[in-house]
Write a protein that holds these residues in place. Structure first.
Motif, PDB file in Angstrom:
ATOM      1  N   CYS A  33       0.838  -1.211   0.000  1.00 36.22           N
ATOM      2  CA  CYS A  33       0.000   0.000   0.000  1.00 36.22           C
ATOM      3  C   CYS A  33       0.869   1.255   0.000  1.00 36.22           C
ATOM      4  CB  CYS A  33      -0.944   0.004   1.199  1.00 36.22           C
ATOM      5  SG  CYS A  33      -2.344  -1.134   1.052  1.00 36.22           S
ATOM      6  N   SER A  34       1.900   1.284   0.836  1.00 33.35           N
ATOM      7  CA  SER A  34       2.810   2.443   0.883  1.00 33.35           C
ATOM      8  C   SER A  34       3.485   2.658  -0.465  1.00 33.35           C
ATOM      9  CB  SER A  34       3.888   2.236   1.955  1.00 33.35           C
ATOM     10  OG  SER A  34       3.316   2.180   3.233  1.00 33.35           O
ATOM     11  N   THR A  35       3.918   1.560  -1.066  1.00 34.79           N
ATOM     12  CA  THR A  35       4.573   1.648  -2.377  1.00 34.79           C
ATOM     13  C   THR A  35       3.601   2.157  -3.428  1.00 34.79           C
ATOM     14  OG1 THR A  35       6.039  -0.170  -1.746  1.00 34.79           O
ATOM     15  CG2 THR A  35       5.882   0.339  -4.096  1.00 34.79           C
ATOM     16  N   ARG A  37       1.034   4.072  -2.964  1.00 32.45           N
ATOM     17  CA  ARG A  37       0.801   5.511  -2.745  1.00 32.45           C
ATOM     18  C   ARG A  37       1.912   6.340  -3.382  1.00 32.45           C
ATOM     19  NH1 ARG A  37      -0.437   3.591   2.403  1.00 32.45           N
ATOM     20  NH2 ARG A  37      -2.682   3.317   2.582  1.00 32.45           N
ATOM     21  N   LEU A  38       3.155   5.877  -3.221  1.00 27.13           N
ATOM     22  CA  LEU A  38       4.270   6.588  -3.867  1.00 27.13           C
ATOM     23  C   LEU A  38       4.137   6.539  -5.379  1.00 27.13           C
ATOM     24  CD1 LEU A  38       7.406   5.507  -1.774  1.00 27.13           C
ATOM     25  CD2 LEU A  38       6.239   7.713  -1.766  1.00 27.13           C
ATOM     26  N   ALA A  40       1.389   6.343  -7.064  1.00 28.27           N
ATOM     27  CA  ALA A  40       0.283   7.234  -7.441  1.00 28.27           C
ATOM     28  C   ALA A  40       0.744   8.689  -7.407  1.00 28.27           C
ATOM     29  CB  ALA A  40      -0.898   7.021  -6.506  1.00 28.27           C
ATOM     30  N   LYS A  41       1.470   9.066  -6.365  1.00 29.14           N
ATOM     31  CA  LYS A  41       1.968  10.443  -6.262  1.00 29.14           C
ATOM     32  C   LYS A  41       2.921  10.769  -7.397  1.00 29.14           C
ATOM     33  CE  LYS A  41       1.531  10.782  -1.254  1.00 29.14           C
ATOM     34  NZ  LYS A  41       2.257  10.755   0.033  1.00 29.14           N
ATOM     35  N   ASP A  42       3.660   9.749  -7.853  1.00 30.25           N
ATOM     36  CA  ASP A  42       4.631   9.935  -8.936  1.00 30.25           C
ATOM     37  C   ASP A  42       3.995   9.841 -10.325  1.00 30.25           C
ATOM     38  OD1 ASP A  42       7.552  10.292  -9.415  1.00 30.25           O
ATOM     39  OD2 ASP A  42       7.333   8.378 -10.487  1.00 30.25           O
ATOM     40  N   PRO A  49      -3.751   8.883  -4.394  1.00 21.61           N
ATOM     41  CA  PRO A  49      -2.959   8.256  -3.322  1.00 21.61           C
ATOM     42  C   PRO A  49      -3.768   7.959  -2.065  1.00 21.61           C
ATOM     43  CG  PRO A  49      -1.744  10.087  -4.283  1.00 21.61           C
ATOM     44  CD  PRO A  49      -3.121  10.113  -4.873  1.00 21.61           C
ATOM     45  N   GLU A  50      -4.679   8.855  -1.703  1.00 25.31           N
ATOM     46  CA  GLU A  50      -5.450   8.659  -0.469  1.00 25.31           C
ATOM     47  C   GLU A  50      -6.485   7.539  -0.586  1.00 25.31           C
ATOM     48  OE1 GLU A  50      -7.318  11.882  -2.939  1.00 25.31           O
ATOM     49  OE2 GLU A  50      -5.297  11.512  -2.220  1.00 25.31           O
ATOM     50  N   ILE A  52      -5.750   4.581  -1.881  1.00 22.45           N
ATOM     51  CA  ILE A  52      -5.036   3.303  -1.948  1.00 22.45           C
ATOM     52  C   ILE A  52      -5.364   2.463  -0.718  1.00 22.45           C
ATOM     53  CG2 ILE A  52      -2.771   2.168  -1.983  1.00 22.45           C
ATOM     54  CD1 ILE A  52      -3.119   3.626  -4.557  1.00 22.45           C
ATOM     55  N   ASN A  80      11.964   8.227   0.381  1.00 27.11           N
ATOM     56  CA  ASN A  80      10.867   8.439   1.315  1.00 27.11           C
ATOM     57  C   ASN A  80      10.915   7.603   2.592  1.00 27.11           C
ATOM     58  OD1 ASN A  80       8.686  10.318   0.003  1.00 27.11           O
ATOM     59  ND2 ASN A  80       9.558   9.088  -1.651  1.00 27.11           N
TER      60      ASN A  80
END
Length: 191
Positions: A33-35, A37-38, A40-42, A49-50, A52, A80
């Motif tokens: 999930c953290s990956t 989000r990154l 998505a932001k990229d 991202p929110e 995910i 990050n």
């Protein structure tokens, strides 16, 4: 951009099913999930991202990541997260791609190409540190007499004097403590 669609044999589910224990599954779900989000932001995936969650993570076509995309993920993780956390998250991504190859969703050549990126190295200076007696005393002194303060004091002293893993401590329940034996029963340990 990587598509977000459903596949019949999901590499994420295949990967998570091989992990030993609920905490390992939760850890790697969080890592993916953290990956995501990154990513998505990229702009690597077209998802907010929110939004995910593990459901969205299952729909990401991880097995279609190219070598340059996995390398970009590696870079994002290193920018990050601390080295150990970045390494864990990259291992989750590679694990999902490996399961896709083993299930025949992609061939071995595609797997090798996608995952052939430099590992993230964790150096001894990057891994935790021992606390000095004064630091432990300050931590304990910072705990007040409220219920939360007493809980925090119990957690700190358990971590310091009993030496369990953090993941084992967060799963402790009051029923794991035996005042008669002055002991704590670790039910969800790794070993």
């Amino acid at each position: 951009m990587i598509e977000v669609v459903q596949v019949s044999e999901n590499p994420v589910d295949l990967y998570l099913s091989t992990l030993a224990g609920r905490t390992s599954v939760q850890t790697m779900q969080g890592a993916l999930c953290s990956t995501a989000r990154l990513m998505a932001k990229d702009g690597m995936i077209d998802v907010a991202p929110e939004s995910i969650n593990i459901g969205v993570v299952r729909e990401i076509q991880w097995h279609k990541l190219s070598n340059s995309q996995v390398d970009r993920i590696r870079t994002l993780l290193m920018q990050n997260f601390e080295a150990a956390g970045a390494m864990l998250k990259l291992a989750a991504v590679k694990g999902v791609i490996r399961k896709a190859a083993r299930a025949g969703i992609i061939d071995a050549t595609e797997y090798f190409k996608a995952t052939n990126v430099d590992n993230i190295r964790v150096f001894p200076n990057d891994v935790g540190k021992s606390l000095k007696v004064e630091e432990v005393e300050r931590l304990i002194a910072a705990c007040d007499d409220s219920m939360l303060g007493m809980r925090d004091k119990a957690l700190i002293t358990t971590l310091i004097f009993a030496g369990p893993r953090r993941s084992e401590v967060v799963l402790l329940d009051i029923s794991d403590y035996s005042p008669e034996e002055s002991s704590i029963h670790i039910r969800h340990g790794k070993g």
